[in-house]
Design a protein around this motif. Structure first.
Motif, PDB file in Angstrom:
ATOM      1  N   SER A 219      38.430-124.466 -37.481  1.00  0.00           N
ATOM      2  CA  SER A 219      37.830-124.230 -38.673  1.00  0.00           C
ATOM      3  C   SER A 219      36.405-123.649 -38.412  1.00  0.00           C
ATOM      4  O   SER A 219      35.802-122.843 -39.109  1.00  0.00           O
ATOM      5  CB  SER A 219      38.219-124.841 -39.804  1.00  0.00           C
ATOM      6  OG  SER A 219      37.342-126.212 -39.715  1.00  0.00           O
ATOM      7  N   LEU A 220      35.671-124.286 -37.510  1.00  0.00           N
ATOM      8  CA  LEU A 220      34.322-124.135 -37.032  1.00  0.00           C
ATOM      9  C   LEU A 220      34.089-123.031 -36.523  1.00  0.00           C
ATOM     10  O   LEU A 220      32.939-122.385 -36.106  1.00  0.00           O
ATOM     11  CB  LEU A 220      33.500-125.222 -36.432  1.00  0.00           C
ATOM     12  CG  LEU A 220      33.403-126.599 -37.421  1.00  0.00           C
ATOM     13  CD1 LEU A 220      33.404-127.736 -36.344  1.00  0.00           C
ATOM     14  CD2 LEU A 220      32.212-126.448 -38.454  1.00  0.00           C
ATOM     15  N   GLY A 221      35.334-122.366 -35.768  1.00  0.00           N
ATOM     16  CA  GLY A 221      35.122-121.141 -34.778  1.00  0.00           C
ATOM     17  C   GLY A 221      35.470-121.432 -33.425  1.00  0.00           C
ATOM     18  O   GLY A 221      35.195-120.368 -32.835  1.00  0.00           O
ATOM     19  N   ALA A 222      35.968-122.636 -33.166  1.00  0.00           N
ATOM     20  CA  ALA A 222      36.363-122.881 -31.645  1.00  0.00           C
ATOM     21  C   ALA A 222      37.429-122.204 -31.319  1.00  0.00           C
ATOM     22  O   ALA A 222      38.375-121.799 -32.051  1.00  0.00           O
ATOM     23  CB  ALA A 222      36.394-124.350 -31.589  1.00  0.00           C
ATOM     24  N   GLU A 223      37.241-121.696 -30.094  1.00  0.00           N
ATOM     25  CA  GLU A 223      38.577-121.082 -29.303  1.00  0.00           C
ATOM     26  C   GLU A 223      38.585-121.862 -28.148  1.00  0.00           C
ATOM     27  O   GLU A 223      37.418-122.198 -27.380  1.00  0.00           O
ATOM     28  CB  GLU A 223      38.195-119.613 -29.209  1.00  0.00           C
ATOM     29  CG  GLU A 223      37.889-118.771 -30.391  1.00  0.00           C
ATOM     30  CD  GLU A 223      37.493-117.348 -30.194  1.00  0.00           C
ATOM     31  OE1 GLU A 223      37.433-116.927 -29.066  1.00  0.00           O
ATOM     32  OE2 GLU A 223      37.365-116.643 -31.035  1.00  0.00           O
ATOM     33  N   PRO A 224      39.780-121.688 -27.616  1.00  0.00           N
ATOM     34  CA  PRO A 224      40.298-122.334 -26.430  1.00  0.00           C
ATOM     35  C   PRO A 224      39.616-121.930 -24.835  1.00  0.00           C
ATOM     36  O   PRO A 224      39.857-120.527 -25.012  1.00  0.00           O
ATOM     37  CB  PRO A 224      41.840-122.754 -26.487  1.00  0.00           C
ATOM     38  CG  PRO A 224      42.070-121.546 -27.220  1.00  0.00           C
ATOM     39  CD  PRO A 224      41.260-121.387 -28.202  1.00  0.00           C
ATOM     40  N   MET A 225      39.073-122.576 -24.174  1.00  0.00           N
ATOM     41  CA  MET A 225      38.666-121.840 -22.822  1.00  0.00           C
ATOM     42  C   MET A 225      39.236-122.933 -21.783  1.00  0.00           C
ATOM     43  O   MET A 225      39.386-123.862 -21.955  1.00  0.00           O
ATOM     44  CB  MET A 225      37.395-122.160 -23.031  1.00  0.00           C
ATOM     45  CG  MET A 225      36.618-121.726 -21.511  1.00  0.00           C
ATOM     46  SD  MET A 225      34.886-121.801 -21.499  1.00  0.00           S
ATOM     47  CE  MET A 225      34.323-120.334 -22.226  1.00  0.00           C
ATOM     48  N   ALA A 226      39.859-122.217 -20.711  1.00  0.00           N
ATOM     49  CA  ALA A 226      40.670-122.976 -19.650  1.00  0.00           C
ATOM     50  C   ALA A 226      39.313-123.908 -18.943  1.00  0.00           C
ATOM     51  O   ALA A 226      38.201-123.404 -18.959  1.00  0.00           O
ATOM     52  CB  ALA A 226      41.205-121.955 -18.571  1.00  0.00           C
ATOM     53  N   ARG A 227      39.880-124.878 -18.692  1.00  0.00           N
ATOM     54  CA  ARG A 227      38.992-126.013 -18.138  1.00  0.00           C
ATOM     55  C   ARG A 227      38.045-125.281 -16.861  1.00  0.00           C
ATOM     56  O   ARG A 227      36.832-125.619 -16.387  1.00  0.00           O
ATOM     57  CB  ARG A 227      39.723-127.010 -17.648  1.00  0.00           C
ATOM     58  CG  ARG A 227      38.686-128.391 -16.945  1.00  0.00           C
ATOM     59  CD  ARG A 227      39.595-129.575 -16.824  1.00  0.00           C
ATOM     60  NE  ARG A 227      40.742-129.485 -16.298  1.00  0.00           N
ATOM     61  CZ  ARG A 227      41.549-130.500 -16.260  1.00  0.00           C
ATOM     62  NH1 ARG A 227      41.443-131.516 -16.880  1.00  0.00           N
ATOM     63  NH2 ARG A 227      42.615-130.488 -15.443  1.00  0.00           N
ATOM     64  N   SER A 228      38.856-124.587 -15.895  1.00  0.00           N
ATOM     65  CA  SER A 228      38.286-124.072 -14.732  1.00  0.00           C
ATOM     66  C   SER A 228      36.999-123.176 -15.243  1.00  0.00           C
ATOM     67  O   SER A 228      36.090-123.142 -14.617  1.00  0.00           O
ATOM     68  CB  SER A 228      39.259-123.082 -14.123  1.00  0.00           C
ATOM     69  OG  SER A 228      39.796-122.198 -14.660  1.00  0.00           O
ATOM     70  N   ARG A 229      37.250-122.379 -16.115  1.00  0.00           N
ATOM     71  CA  ARG A 229      36.119-121.380 -16.741  1.00  0.00           C
ATOM     72  C   ARG A 229      34.926-122.115 -17.204  1.00  0.00           C
ATOM     73  O   ARG A 229      33.906-121.906 -16.989  1.00  0.00           O
ATOM     74  CB  ARG A 229      36.602-120.508 -17.587  1.00  0.00           C
ATOM     75  CG  ARG A 229      35.745-119.384 -18.242  1.00  0.00           C
ATOM     76  CD  ARG A 229      36.148-118.505 -19.167  1.00  0.00           C
ATOM     77  NE  ARG A 229      35.049-117.684 -19.610  1.00  0.00           N
ATOM     78  CZ  ARG A 229      35.130-117.067 -20.880  1.00  0.00           C
ATOM     79  NH1 ARG A 229      36.379-116.982 -21.624  1.00  0.00           N
ATOM     80  NH2 ARG A 229      34.324-116.249 -21.629  1.00  0.00           N
ATOM     81  N   TYR A 230      35.371-123.374 -18.196  1.00  0.00           N
ATOM     82  CA  TYR A 230      34.631-124.228 -18.618  1.00  0.00           C
ATOM     83  C   TYR A 230      33.453-125.027 -17.641  1.00  0.00           C
ATOM     84  O   TYR A 230      32.179-124.888 -17.686  1.00  0.00           O
ATOM     85  CB  TYR A 230      35.033-125.342 -19.576  1.00  0.00           C
ATOM     86  CG  TYR A 230      34.078-126.377 -19.995  1.00  0.00           C
ATOM     87  CD1 TYR A 230      33.184-125.999 -21.215  1.00  0.00           C
ATOM     88  CD2 TYR A 230      34.090-127.495 -19.537  1.00  0.00           C
ATOM     89  CE1 TYR A 230      32.380-127.013 -21.696  1.00  0.00           C
ATOM     90  CE2 TYR A 230      33.115-128.395 -19.939  1.00  0.00           C
ATOM     91  CZ  TYR A 230      32.416-128.284 -21.095  1.00  0.00           C
ATOM     92  OH  TYR A 230      31.247-129.232 -21.649  1.00  0.00           O
ATOM     93  N   LEU A 231      34.016-125.354 -16.484  1.00  0.00           N
ATOM     94  CA  LEU A 231      33.408-125.660 -15.560  1.00  0.00           C
ATOM     95  C   LEU A 231      32.472-125.113 -14.810  1.00  0.00           C
ATOM     96  O   LEU A 231      31.440-125.231 -14.579  1.00  0.00           O
ATOM     97  CB  LEU A 231      34.307-126.315 -14.259  1.00  0.00           C
ATOM     98  CG  LEU A 231      35.296-127.388 -14.743  1.00  0.00           C
ATOM     99  CD1 LEU A 231      36.306-128.011 -13.728  1.00  0.00           C
ATOM    100  CD2 LEU A 231      34.395-128.708 -15.369  1.00  0.00           C
ATOM    101  N   ALA A 232      32.751-123.612 -14.705  1.00  0.00           N
ATOM    102  CA  ALA A 232      32.141-122.527 -14.169  1.00  0.00           C
ATOM    103  C   ALA A 232      30.896-122.314 -15.091  1.00  0.00           C
ATOM    104  O   ALA A 232      29.681-121.969 -14.534  1.00  0.00           O
ATOM    105  CB  ALA A 232      32.690-121.421 -14.019  1.00  0.00           C
ATOM    106  N   GLU A 233      30.932-122.528 -16.492  1.00  0.00           N
ATOM    107  CA  GLU A 233      29.970-122.160 -17.364  1.00  0.00           C
ATOM    108  C   GLU A 233      28.985-123.577 -17.063  1.00  0.00           C
ATOM    109  O   GLU A 233      27.730-123.120 -17.459  1.00  0.00           O
ATOM    110  CB  GLU A 233      30.523-122.277 -18.788  1.00  0.00           C
ATOM    111  CG  GLU A 233      31.191-121.133 -19.303  1.00  0.00           C
ATOM    112  CD  GLU A 233      30.523-119.701 -19.501  1.00  0.00           C
ATOM    113  OE1 GLU A 233      29.065-119.979 -19.747  1.00  0.00           O
ATOM    114  OE2 GLU A 233      30.917-118.546 -19.362  1.00  0.00           O
ATOM    115  N   LEU A 234      29.474-124.719 -16.911  1.00  0.00           N
ATOM    116  CA  LEU A 234      28.687-125.641 -16.809  1.00  0.00           C
ATOM    117  C   LEU A 234      27.523-125.476 -15.693  1.00  0.00           C
ATOM    118  O   LEU A 234      26.400-125.927 -15.630  1.00  0.00           O
ATOM    119  CB  LEU A 234      29.598-127.082 -16.555  1.00  0.00           C
ATOM    120  CG  LEU A 234      29.970-127.752 -17.708  1.00  0.00           C
ATOM    121  CD1 LEU A 234      30.771-128.764 -17.233  1.00  0.00           C
ATOM    122  CD2 LEU A 234      28.854-128.137 -18.797  1.00  0.00           C
ATOM    123  N   SER A 235      28.014-124.996 -14.512  1.00  0.00           N
ATOM    124  CA  SER A 235      27.215-124.611 -13.254  1.00  0.00           C
ATOM    125  C   SER A 235      26.500-123.461 -13.435  1.00  0.00           C
ATOM    126  O   SER A 235      25.862-122.996 -12.415  1.00  0.00           O
ATOM    127  CB  SER A 235      28.399-124.746 -12.155  1.00  0.00           C
ATOM    128  OG  SER A 235      29.187-123.621 -12.248  1.00  0.00           O
TER     129      SER A 235
END
Length: 262
Positions: A219-235
């Motif tokens: 409800s806040l606007g979150a959408e699912p992101m694959a963990r592999s892509r999330y880890l890439a965002e972190l780096s």
């Protein structure tokens, strides 16, 4: 010793803990921040009964090698490490307020917001009355130290001098991982997330991590992101530099002007 260094979360469970063990006290703020950089966040057991529950539910997975068991800590099942897949994420300017709240903020709100003005009070309010009581004294102490080092941030919503809502999280490069929120007025937590997200985005942040998926974060606007892509965002940031939001007091009414309504 970096007990998390050899842990590869890419192949860990996406719907349960990827590891148990270690000690938050031994890890300290640097070790905890390193965990967030690897896409992990801790979930301490509230008491011995919660630890026993962890062992009963996940003990067979640990024995089978599907969930890692880390060295350190008197009771390994007292500290779980999670890295959900997929990960619910929100663009910093994409927090959804809804038309009614946006209109209320524009027309008659006397609320105002800040960042990093009352980190300890936000932390205490987020822990108050929560079950399970995952925000233990040991975790809170490490988080306060991370805040003092400039890596943990809080967003606050005020009515006069009363703190009525807030959120806190850990900044890892361009990502702000939101740990918990609270409210003492309806919608104040939502305003806190929108405000801290706007500040984080203005400072160069690219992503808000809501950690746990569910109807509320959707409800806040979150959408699912694959963990592999999330880890890439972190780096994807510049070295270890964290984005630091501006903390100046601002009227909450401004959020109603640029609100994401749907």
């Amino acid at each position: 010793m970096d007990v998390l260094g050899a842990l590869d979360v890419r192949h860990g469970p996406g719907d349960g803990p990827v590891a148990f063990g270690g000690s938050l006290g031994a890890l300290g703020p640097g070790g905890l921040l390193a965990a967030y950089r690897r896409g992990l966040f801790p979930l301490p057991a509230a008491d011995v009964y919660a630890s026993a529950y962890n062992e009963a539910v996940y003990g067979d997975d640990v024995e089978a090698g599907e969930v890692a068991l880390l060295p350190g800590g008197a009771d390994p099942y007292a500290l779980a490490w999670w890295s959900p897949d997929p990960r619910p994420v929100i663009a910093p300017d994409g927090v959804r307020l809804g038309s009614r709240l946006a209109r209320r903020l524009r027309n008659r709100s006397t609320w105002w917001t800040s960042a990093d003005r009352a980190f300890g009070r936000v932390l205490a309010a987020c822990a108050e009355g929560r079950q399970p009581a995952w925000l233990t004294e040991e975790l809170a102490a490490v988080l306060v130290r991370l805040h003092e080092l400039g890596a943990a941030h809080s967003g606050e919503v005020w009515e006069g001098e009363e703190l009525i809502g807030g959120v806190f999280g850990i900044a890892v490069g361009p990502v702000l991982s939101l740990d918990s929120m609270f409210h003492r007025r309806p919608d104040a937590a939502r305003v806190a997330v929108a405000d801290l997200g706007a500040r984080f985005g203005a400072a160069g942040g690219r992503l808000l991590d809501a950690q746990w998926d569910g109807p509320h974060v959707r409800s806040l606007g979150a959408e699912p992101m694959a963990r592999s892509r999330y880890l890439a965002e972190l780096s994807g940031g510049s070295g270890d530099s964290a984005v630091v939001p501006d903390g100046a007091p601002l009227p909450a009414a401004r959020l109603g002007e640029s609100a994401r309504l749907r």
